[in-house]
Design a protein around this motif. Structure first.
Motif, PDB file in Angstrom:
ATOM      1  N   TYR A   1      -7.045   0.632   0.483  1.00 33.42           N
ATOM      2  CA  TYR A   1      -6.514  -0.231  -0.027  1.00 33.42           C
ATOM      3  C   TYR A   1      -6.050  -1.679   1.057  1.00 33.42           C
ATOM      4  O   TYR A   1      -6.105  -1.436   1.385  1.00 33.42           O
ATOM      5  CB  TYR A   1      -4.792   0.202  -0.009  1.00 33.42           C
ATOM      6  CG  TYR A   1      -4.255  -0.682  -1.404  1.00 33.42           C
ATOM      7  CD1 TYR A   1      -3.932  -0.950  -2.257  1.00 33.42           C
ATOM      8  CD2 TYR A   1      -3.468  -1.577  -0.503  1.00 33.42           C
ATOM      9  CE1 TYR A   1      -3.122  -1.853  -2.073  1.00 33.42           C
ATOM     10  CE2 TYR A   1      -2.324  -2.635  -0.682  1.00 33.42           C
ATOM     11  CZ  TYR A   1      -2.130  -2.636  -2.132  1.00 33.42           C
ATOM     12  OH  TYR A   1      -1.202  -3.981  -3.069  1.00 33.42           O
TER      13      TYR A   1
ATOM     14  N   VAL B   1      -5.098   5.169 -10.219  1.00 35.37           N
ATOM     15  CA  VAL B   1      -4.624   3.493  -9.653  1.00 35.37           C
ATOM     16  C   VAL B   1      -3.633   2.634 -10.975  1.00 35.37           C
ATOM     17  O   VAL B   1      -2.906   2.257 -10.187  1.00 35.37           O
ATOM     18  CB  VAL B   1      -5.606   3.004  -8.785  1.00 35.37           C
ATOM     19  CG1 VAL B   1      -5.387   1.104  -8.081  1.00 35.37           C
ATOM     20  CG2 VAL B   1      -6.257   3.810  -7.311  1.00 35.37           C
TER      21      VAL B   1
ATOM     22  N   TRP C   1      -5.534  -8.089  -3.804  1.00 35.32           N
ATOM     23  CA  TRP C   1      -5.412  -6.823  -3.469  1.00 35.32           C
ATOM     24  C   TRP C   1      -6.260  -5.776  -4.118  1.00 35.32           C
ATOM     25  O   TRP C   1      -6.000  -6.203  -5.854  1.00 35.32           O
ATOM     26  CB  TRP C   1      -4.306  -6.174  -3.403  1.00 35.32           C
ATOM     27  CG  TRP C   1      -3.331  -6.542  -2.013  1.00 35.32           C
ATOM     28  CD1 TRP C   1      -3.664  -6.313  -0.579  1.00 35.32           C
ATOM     29  CD2 TRP C   1      -2.724  -7.532  -2.022  1.00 35.32           C
ATOM     30  NE1 TRP C   1      -3.006  -7.081  -0.052  1.00 35.32           N
ATOM     31  CE2 TRP C   1      -2.108  -8.082   0.280  1.00 35.32           C
ATOM     32  CE3 TRP C   1      -2.384  -9.227  -2.822  1.00 35.32           C
ATOM     33  CZ2 TRP C   1      -1.805  -9.092   0.223  1.00 35.32           C
ATOM     34  CZ3 TRP C   1      -2.260 -10.157  -2.486  1.00 35.32           C
ATOM     35  CH2 TRP C   1      -1.182 -10.392  -1.051  1.00 35.32           C
TER      36      TRP C   1
ATOM     37  N   VAL D   1      -8.002  -1.018  -4.734  1.00 38.02           N
ATOM     38  CA  VAL D   1      -8.295   0.209  -3.695  1.00 38.02           C
ATOM     39  C   VAL D   1     -10.218   0.221  -3.754  1.00 38.02           C
ATOM     40  O   VAL D   1     -10.770  -0.266  -5.392  1.00 38.02           O
ATOM     41  CB  VAL D   1      -7.602   1.459  -4.700  1.00 38.02           C
ATOM     42  CG1 VAL D   1      -8.019   2.509  -3.991  1.00 38.02           C
ATOM     43  CG2 VAL D   1      -5.960   1.454  -3.813  1.00 38.02           C
TER      44      VAL D   1
ATOM     45  N   GLY E   1       0.567  -1.237   0.295  1.00 38.49           N
ATOM     46  CA  GLY E   1       0.139   0.142   0.321  1.00 38.49           C
ATOM     47  C   GLY E   1       0.884   1.187  -0.237  1.00 38.49           C
ATOM     48  O   GLY E   1       0.211   2.248  -0.836  1.00 38.49           O
TER      49      GLY E   1
ATOM     50  N   THR F   1      -5.503  -4.335  -7.974  1.00 40.56           N
ATOM     51  CA  THR F   1      -4.148  -4.509  -8.612  1.00 40.56           C
ATOM     52  C   THR F   1      -3.260  -5.968  -8.679  1.00 40.56           C
ATOM     53  O   THR F   1      -2.902  -6.222  -9.790  1.00 40.56           O
ATOM     54  CB  THR F   1      -3.283  -3.517  -6.701  1.00 40.56           C
ATOM     55  OG1 THR F   1      -3.265  -3.725  -5.957  1.00 40.56           O
ATOM     56  CG2 THR F   1      -3.413  -2.338  -7.016  1.00 40.56           C
TER      57      THR F   1
END
Length: 337
Positions: A109, A285, A265, A267, A65, A137
């Protein structure tokens, strides 16, 4: 949840310079029966952004993060402050984000597992509908490992009548995935839960348990040092890992992995955040995920970017993960409090 090992996008999703100081979106259509719509100009961001990580400092979520925040600052032109809100498998931090003002200045995140908790536990003060996905991500392969005094290989493991295994917590993916595997193998397995990957790993290194299913980022340093030995891998696409090419996948060992889950993972923003703001954040992002700091982290820690398909579906896929995880809890009689 299944994702491919690596993403090779056609091009970096660059954020237009104008989007850094304002966005004037115009939605139009030339199809018959539709009419032109103009959205109001959005000036965003004009202030610092807070990125809440609902886990403690020093773990993979926190470190990745912070790497993402560095590259995100370069994309948005404002400071991105990372704040840790650990507790209750991510519930504490997400509960805070869910009630924040939906203006795009407070985001989270986190791992998909923290969102899934809302479906697995009673009394969680948020649901999937409490958030808007901004962008996915990375994902994380798992490695089934044993200590220096452990079994020789996976075949030897299958011949044991009983085993002990460490996990990163009750009801976590490492716990449920292990349960499914041992159930299919017909092995009586006893879980030894710990409060995170570090403790779980140390128990294995110390030969206090027989095996454990660990994140590749946690397992590989111990494998490289000779403290642990890899028995099998669970990968996003069912293919061997290029850095453990001689280690079989669970699928190649005829283990049904369809209900198993991998960590992902992403956001997210509080529900109700303006769509134009979410789009600005999304572009930023995705561009930041290709940035120098984030790429250095992911490559050093065996955490591949999601494929384009996996990224597009990352949040909706979590809802399927919640269903399979809940079914596993019920099957094995596990109650989470």
């Amino acid at each position: 949840m299944r994702f491919s090992n690596f993403r090779r996008p056609a091009g970096v999703l660059a954020l237009a310079t104008a989007a850094l100081v304002g966005l004037s979106a115009c939605v139009s259509s030339t199809a018959a029966g539709t009419k032109e719509e103009d959205s109001a100009a959005v000036e965003f961001p004009t202030d610092n952004i807070t990125l809440i990580v609902p886990y403690g400092a020093g773990g993979p979520t926190d470190i990745s993060g912070r790497a993402l925040a560095q590259d995100l600052e370069a994309e948005l032109g404002v400071t991105v402050v990372v704040e840790n809100r650990p507790g209750a498998s991510g519930i504490t931090g997400l509960s805070e984000v869910a009630i924040e003002k939906a203006d795009g200045y407070t985001l989270t995140y986190t791992t998909g597992d923290s969102f899934v908790q809302s479906e697995l536990r009673d009394g969680v003060p948020f649901t999937f509908d409490s958030f808007l996905p901004v962008a996915g991500t990375i994902s994380q392969p798992y490695v089934l490992v044993t200590g220096t005094e452990g079994v020789a290989d996976f075949e030897a493991l299958t011949k044991k009548s009983s085993v002990t295994y460490s996990t990163t917590g009750n009801g976590t993916p490492t716990h449920l995935n292990s349960l499914m595997m041992f159930d299919e193998l017909g092995i009586e397995a006893t879980q030894v839960p710990f409060n995170g990957a570090a403790e779980s790993t140390q128990a294995l290194v110390g030969n206090q348990v027989d095996v454990a299913m660990l994140d590749a980022s946690v397992a590989m340093p111990q494998i490289n040092s000779g403290a642990l030995k890899a028995l099998a891998v669970l990968t996003p696409d069912g293919e061997p890992l290029d850095y453990l090419e001689d280690v079989p996948t669970l699928e190649s060992l005829d283990i049904d992995t369809s209900a198993m889950t991998l960590t992902v993972w992403g956001v997210a923003a509080p529900a109700g955040t303006d769509e134009a703001v979410v789009e600005i954040l999304r572009e930023a992002v995705l561009a930041a995920a290709e940035g120098e700091n984030f790429q250095e982290f992911t490559q050093a820690n065996y955490m591949p970017l999601l494929t384009e398909e996996g990224e597009a579906d990352w949040y909706t896929s979590l809802q399927e993960t919640a269903k399979t995880s809940k079914a596993a809890l019920e099957k094995f009689g596990i109650s989470l409090t």
